[in-house]
Motif scaffolding. Structure first.
Motif, PDB file in Angstrom:
ATOM      1  N   GLN A  24       0.844  -1.188   0.000  1.00 21.53           N
ATOM      2  CA  GLN A  24       0.000   0.000   0.000  1.00 21.53           C
ATOM      3  C   GLN A  24       0.878   1.237   0.000  1.00 21.53           C
ATOM      4  O   GLN A  24       1.794   1.369   0.824  1.00 21.53           O
ATOM      5  N   MET A  25       0.582   2.134  -0.932  1.00 20.54           N
ATOM      6  CA  MET A  25       1.322   3.397  -1.018  1.00 20.54           C
ATOM      7  C   MET A  25       0.813   4.333   0.071  1.00 20.54           C
ATOM      8  O   MET A  25      -0.379   4.648   0.137  1.00 20.54           O
ATOM      9  N   LYS A  26       1.681   4.744   0.921  1.00 18.12           N
ATOM     10  CA  LYS A  26       1.315   5.615   2.026  1.00 18.12           C
ATOM     11  C   LYS A  26       0.819   6.960   1.504  1.00 18.12           C
ATOM     12  O   LYS A  26       1.410   7.549   0.606  1.00 18.12           O
ATOM     13  N   ASP A  27      -0.322   7.431   2.059  1.00 19.72           N
ATOM     14  CA  ASP A  27      -0.892   8.739   1.708  1.00 19.72           C
ATOM     15  C   ASP A  27      -1.206   8.861   0.224  1.00 19.72           C
ATOM     16  O   ASP A  27      -1.135   9.955  -0.355  1.00 19.72           O
ATOM     17  N   HIS A  28      -1.530   7.708  -0.404  1.00 19.00           N
ATOM     18  CA  HIS A  28      -1.798   7.746  -1.841  1.00 19.00           C
ATOM     19  C   HIS A  28      -2.929   8.717  -2.192  1.00 19.00           C
ATOM     20  O   HIS A  28      -2.809   9.534  -3.110  1.00 19.00           O
TER      21      HIS A  28
END
Length: 575
Positions: A24-28
């Motif tokens: 999961q890309m943080k702060d996507h």
């Protein structure tokens, strides 16, 4: 190379290692919306233009559609706007549109006194529900006697029912102050009519209502005389002395300029229409008031009341005296706080036990000192019987009382009546069938299950059937000709009770009733709109701000809105 890659994924994995992993890309989402907002500001990849007057606003359809159900329908449901590159919007101010587009990208908007009247209608049109509610909350927080009528009309115009109820309630409670402001004089007559119809205006006398009506008419006599009779008909004429009407009839220009008003008051003075005139006294809306008590840190002077239609509590002016172990009772439209105790300024001085009494006047929204009791009484039980307040038992540092005092608000004096047979502190008390019942309590040595009954006619106490559970810190109410004993504690057993019992005076018997959802010692209880309400208390670990109501249809206890403050040893009454 392909076979090498296949070997890499097919070879046996180390023990405990999964064969898949979610990345999961943080702060996507935040980062993506930040980029898209910058693209909008740089006028890149925009696919829709809104025009409001001479101003245009660029944006991305997908972003606006995700924020606004109104725009989503416009873009996706085959409306002609779905294929237009430029759309003209009506009913929204240009400066509000700038804020709203920015809100769609950022989820943030600064609501101010300068922009809220533009933001709220625009948020309503675009169906931005949360933003509209935030604007309503902002206006509610900024409501005062100078603007409540304007907010009332604004809320009505833009379909804000909660804000409208708040403005109506504020106007009713602060009527005397509201009518002194220019906003009142500018009211349309239909709005003034709605206000004058209200049975719950906080006024001392109907004369104040008439003078408010008269000041409104006199502000523009030529235009308003035509509506004067319709409004005068809403004044409770018989509640005002006839000599006042005689003077007003002779002196006020209105009764010379309006034939209908002239004939109406003349007929009243001649006794021609007296039987048909409204005579109902205006009284504040009844609700639950809770006062004093103690939270985990300190004794309290605070007071709050329950707004039933919104299932919330609102704070009121505090008592003059900090009080825990306080009792409350309501008589003649006043809420009385009786006795209690509080900390002294210096710890070595110990606890201050109180003789003092004060009452809350809902019309003036203020606490007023009342005559003090003869004795200091903490954990006294209070009941109202025949419009008199009985303070029963209680304690100080060294002893528990058998003694009882009675207060007549008309005579403004406390008198003693015969002692109970048993000393009691932390008992419950209530009046039913013309008699006073005192239930449970403790005398330092033991907790009581005993119950005593006082008959004012023969001025004597007698013991009646015991409860099943000995306890102090018990709350009591009268419901459907039964006495309910709610919660409490037994210190010697270290028991905090969710127990409820009820007593039938006709059969002199107790029976078990549905238990509370939570143990409560030193709660307070009352009857409101046909239901039992129980507020606050202590469960052996925590002081509580929770409130329970007994649902007589489903026959079980249900939670309602928490109070503003954690409270045990508080007082509650309906006023």
């Amino acid at each position: 190379m392909a076979s090498h890659q296949q070997d890499l994924v097919s070879r046996p994995q180390p023990s405990g290692l999964c064969d898949s992993r979610l990345f999961q890309m943080k702060d996507h989402c935040n980062d993506s919306f930040t980029v898209m907002n910058q693209l909008r500001k740089d006028k890149q990849l925009c696919d829709i233009t809104f025009r409001i007057g001479s101003q245009t606003f660029l944006a991305h359809r997908v972003i606006l559609a995700s924020a606004s159900p109104y725009l989503r329908a416009m873009f996706t449901c085959g409306m002609k706007e779905s294929s237009q590159e430029e759309i003209e919007l009506r009913g929204i101010e240009a400066r509000a549109m700038d804020f709203l587009i920015d809100y769609a990208y950022t989820g943030e908007v600064m609501i101010t006194t300068d922009n809220v009247q533009d933001l709220l209608p625009a948020a309503g049109i675009l169906q931005l529900k949360e933003l509209k509610e935030a604007c309503c909350s902002f206006l509610g927080d900024h409501m005062d006697v100078t603007n409540c009528l304007g907010i009332k009309q604004f809320a009505d115009l833009h379909s804000c029912p909660k804000l409208l109820r708040q403005a109506n309630r504020f106007t009713v409670m602060k009527f005397i102050e509201v009518i002194q402001n220019d906003e009142f004089l500018q009211l349309p007559h239909v709005v003034l009519k709605e206000i004058l119809e209200n049975d719950h205006l906080h006024v001392d006398t109907e004369v104040q209502v008439f003078r408010a009506f008269l000041s409104w008419v006199n502000h523009d006599v030529e235009q308003r005389t035509q509506n004067a009779f319709e409004l005068l008909d809403l004044i409770r004429i018989p509640l005002i002395p006839k000599n006042f009407w005689t003077d007003a009839f002779q002196q006020e220009p209105l009764f010379k300029q309006s034939q209908a008003c002239h004939a109406y008051i003349k007929g009243y003075l001649m006794g021609l229409n007296n039987d048909t005139l409204p005579k109902k006294t205006r009284t504040p809306v009844k609700t639950i008031y809770t006062i004093g008590g103690r939270n985990c840190q300190r004794c309290l002077s605070s007071c709050e009341r329950y707004i039933a239609e919104e299932d919330r509590w609102e704070e009121l002016p505090p008592m003059k005296q900090v009080r825990t172990a306080v009792a409350a009772g309501a008589v003649d439209g006043k809420l009385y706080a009786v006795g209690g105790e509080c900390e002294t300024k210096f710890a070595h001085e110990g606890t201050l036990y109180l003789t003092s009494v004060e009452y809350f006047d809902p019309i003036h929204n203020a606490w007023v000192a009342a005559p003090s009791m003869k004795l200091q009484r903490s954990f006294t039980a209070v009941a109202v019987l025949n419009n008199k307040i009985y303070a029963v038992g209680g304690e100080t540092t060294s002893l528990c009382y058998k003694s009882v005092e009675c207060y007549d608000p008309r005579q403004k004096v406390w008198i003693t009546i015969p002692d109970m047979q048993i000393a009691r502190s932390g008992a419950g008390a209530c009046g039913i069938n013309g008699k006073l019942y005192v239930i449970g309590g403790q005398d330092r040595a033991i907790h009581h299950s005993t119950v005593e009954c006082y008959d004012p006619n023969d001025n004597t106490w007698r013991l009646v059937a015991n409860m099943h559970h000995a306890r102090s810190g018990v709350a009591t109410v009268v419901y459907e000709n039964h006495i309910y004993a709610i919660g409490g504690r037994d210190r010697h057993r270290q028991a905090y009770y969710d127990v409820v019992e009820r007593y039938d005076p006709k059969t002199n018997t107790w029976e078990a009733f549905q238990s509370l959802t939570h143990p409560r010692a030193w709660p307070s209880a009352c009857m409101f709109k046909g239901d039992i309400y129980v507020t606050g208390g202590y469960d052996g670990q925590y002081r509580l701000k929770t409130v329970e109501r007994f649902d007589k249809v489903e026959k079980k206890w249900k939670s309602v809105a928490d109070m503003c403050e954690f409270r045990a040893g508080c007082g509650t009454a309906v006023l």
